[in-house]
Design an enzyme around this catalytic site. Structure first.
Site, PDB file in Angstrom:
ATOM      1  N   MET A   1       0.824  -1.219   0.000  1.00  0.00           N
ATOM      2  CA  MET A   1       0.000   0.000   0.000  1.00  0.00           C
ATOM      3  C   MET A   1       0.855   1.266   0.000  1.00  0.00           C
ATOM      4  O   MET A   1       0.322   2.360   0.100  1.00  0.00           O
ATOM      5  CB  MET A   1      -0.913   0.032   1.224  1.00  0.00           C
ATOM      6  N   CYS A   2       2.185   1.104  -0.055  1.00  0.00           N
ATOM      7  CA  CYS A   2       3.078   2.256  -0.216  1.00  0.00           C
ATOM      8  C   CYS A   2       3.363   2.995   1.106  1.00  0.00           C
ATOM      9  O   CYS A   2       2.601   2.931   2.060  1.00  0.00           O
ATOM     10  CB  CYS A   2       2.534   3.272  -1.207  1.00  0.00           C
ATOM     11  N   ARG A   3       4.480   3.672   1.087  1.00  0.00           N
ATOM     12  CA  ARG A   3       4.907   4.606   2.139  1.00  0.00           C
ATOM     13  C   ARG A   3       5.475   5.831   1.439  1.00  0.00           C
ATOM     14  O   ARG A   3       6.072   5.723   0.379  1.00  0.00           O
ATOM     15  CB  ARG A   3       6.012   4.002   3.028  1.00  0.00           C
TER      16      ARG A   3
ATOM     17  N   ASN B   1       7.695  -2.684   0.624  1.00  0.00           N
ATOM     18  CA  ASN B   1       7.262  -1.694  -0.369  1.00  0.00           C
ATOM     19  C   ASN B   1       8.362  -1.578  -1.418  1.00  0.00           C
ATOM     20  O   ASN B   1       9.145  -0.632  -1.418  1.00  0.00           O
ATOM     21  CB  ASN B   1       6.991  -0.356   0.314  1.00  0.00           C
TER      22      ASN B   1
END
Lengths: 256, 256, 256, 256
Positions: free
Chosen positions: D1-3, D40
């Site tokens: 879901m990304c950072r 990620n």
């Protein structure tokens, strides 16, 4: 056989010189005029000097003409000294570790040419790299190895002598190894203050080298970036270029 | 520290074993259970035997889980013997030339482990690679170098002796070089007929190794591909696995 | 503007036709003779039919001449039908999702040409892709979009009619959008049984197309793979090629 | 879901904040603590503001932890405002065109979240992109599309209203399309002067968002970059952050 360019002078955005000229290095990656191979699309690289102790280096494996990151970076970076290179492999894989410029401390190096019959002479030359530099060998190119030898031979103190020693060493090793293809070396190295370039070959076909003037500075290039002939001076074979603020000085270069 | 798998048996589509199991090697690239590093995403590779004199090799730099080419290839290729590897770098760049399997003639090699303090001992070991193999060195990993040494030490004739000689040579070179970190070696090599695997370490932490049965064949793996415990047998430290048609044979392995 | 090739016939190792001919597609990636752009190095792809319900597809972003994975794969894969493509971008990025062949179910598609003024007409055409295909759009090329429209227009049932409908639709949309540059379409698509190829342009410059014979089968190509003139037949503009076991049938093709 | 992370303040070398903190974004690419997915590694990107009319953007497909170009660039670039992002794909390929930040004119955008059931609602949303922005669509992500819609809805004039309108539009389209999975949107956008960030979700699980102070400036981040708890303030769900010279202002944000 690669094409490269070097700039020193007033701070300039890299893309002004790397992308904009009609026969820019990017254009040469697709269609060089004076190179053995017209297409130089086996990776590329750019190295520049900014505010840090070491130069920035950006190398990648796509043709220079299609890499958006190169385009964006060249648009942002403003520098008083940079090198760029487009690669035509003479055998080693297209991999970032095989792309120029090679770097060590403050030094950068780009090369157009080759060590003839490199496979025959490689191990003899790698054995000459001193312990403290050996771990920096990451790829398989002759060019990276030449740079390590030049650093070992005193590049930082005296570039002309270091080059002379290195080329003589390579030629001797080639002879001992029965490597008969020519050693060609049109190369450029810099510590971020002075640009040094050399046009040399063991046969009579050293890759081309030119000096040129731009608005606020000077260029040393594989071939002219445009068709304004008056701007460019061909450097003869067996000559050495030293470029500082006052413009390029061209002198004879011989091994002995 | 990497994860790998090897299969021999009835011809099988590669993806059946590489992608489908619940704890497949692809899943291990993201979340290995028994590895020092859970994420093994510094490149991957697969090698397989088909109709040609040499095996096929496909290596690339993205994480194994996201490479569509790997997925498509594994779906098409049907083979009676293949190796696959997902890489966690111990220092060298993420580059195709640094990805496993390494190949030479009919042989393939995958490795989980490392030569401790490799930078200290590298040149001493590279100097031991014989002339006829030296040109094959393309990257900078300890693993590629181990494979070259094993080939030099007679891998084709007698894998156990070649491995023993090579590991002893490496340990001796490490000692001379003051390299104190451990040598870990859980590796697999094959000529397309027999799979050889070894679990060894100079300390008491050799990376894990398992044998397992599948419907039409046998697996040798870094860690089980699923949770059906009964299918898998742990190979003890200091042991050697030989896998042919009749299933794996596990024997003690010692340097002396 | 790209170059491509298609083969059908006796099972053959892909590299025999993709790499070995003196003016192979790999050679054309560096130096095409009859293309608007001599260099076709913005990615490549190969698609082949094996034992699975869907064809294998391998696409990547480096020039075809330097990709070791392509070389290794082409050496291993033996197939009775394959397509290959080397790309010269007309604007969209060099990315796997923009490389040919495009695939859907059992179908593969390669294209040489372009939708003129594509930016102007793109949204109008994308709006015509039906719901069930819309999610397959992954890149930004005109070629991928043409393939989706052809599938929507009945490619599986009647390729000639689907092509005619699609090209007419595109031309109408271009007219409505004020897109004045020509529509050029020298393309190839196959379900793994029959190869269909079309040479069409809205101006008088349709990209070249040839049929040729090889030892055990037939080729449809952008330009001849060697200089044996007798082997190759130029397909005239506004013609359609259907290739099955008995060899290619060339027929006139018109929109109305 | 990304950072992701964003910085504004005194000019700083990017690597000081991107690489050096103990739980830096680079570390989060391997092992995020507060994300649905700990890894990620499906590409990364950084965008920064320098002397040019448009920001610099560097995006690539390898894991952020292993890309030497990112490391070198981050070491050189000194800037008063930058964004960086590490990606965990929710379905679209690992390709530069699918990596964040997305850019348009002076604006940059990074996103953590997703449009639920995106395949169902994609065409309805793409149809809402106005002509003048349509050609900028290069990939297949929901995030790129959200950014185009926000620009269409007046991002430049009034970011809060543009976001509100865009999210309401997306939710309405999802409802019409029968897309039932949640819309999650923890995002950041900037024109190089002001950083705007939003934490929103249609369910009760909006991805995390924090503000933090650094020596010469301010950070807005997905999760804290280190363990000094006092430095970081969690932003509650349904809140909006505006960051200018005087530090972040956190206000409630609702669609109606």
């Amino acid at each position: 056989m690669c094409r490269w360019m070097a700039y020193a002078g007033e701070p300039v955005f890299v893309d002004e010189l790397l992308f904009r000229p009609c026969h820019s290095l990017i254009e040469q990656s697709r269609r060089a005029h004076e190179a053995k191979t017209g297409v130089n699309a086996d990776g590329f690289g750019v190295g520049w000097y900014g505010e840090r102790a070491v130069p920035g280096v950006f190398r990648d494996i796509m043709p220079a003409w299609s890499d958006e990151n190169l385009r964006a970076l060249a648009h942002q970076v403003r520098t008083r000294l940079f090198l760029a290179h487009v690669r035509a492999s003479t055998g080693s894989p297209t991999s970032r570790v095989n792309c120029h410029p090679f770097s060590g401390g403050r030094w950068l190096f780009v090369h157009n040419g080759q060590i003839g019959d490199f496979a025959r002479v490689r191990r003899r030359l790698e054995a000459l790299v001193p312990d403290e530099l050996y771990a920096e060998r990451q790829g398989a190119t002759d060019s990276e190895l030449v740079f390590l030898l030049m650093r070992a031979n005193g590049l930082e103190r005296d570039p002309v002598t270091a080059t002379r020693t290195t080329l003589a060493t390579i030629l001797a090793a080639m002879k001992e190894s029965g490597a008969n293809a020519p050693l060609r070396f049109t190369a450029c190295f810099t510590d971020g203050e002075t640009i040094h370039a050399c046009r040399f070959s063991s046969d009579d076909k050293p890759p081309t080298l030119y000096c040129g003037r731009t608005e606020g500075g000077w260029l040393v290039v594989s071939e002219p970036l445009d068709t304004e002939g008056a701007r460019w001076t061909a450097v003869p074979p067996d000559h050495w270029v030293t470029l500082k603020g006052a413009g390029p000085v061209v002198e004879p270069f011989a091994l002995h």
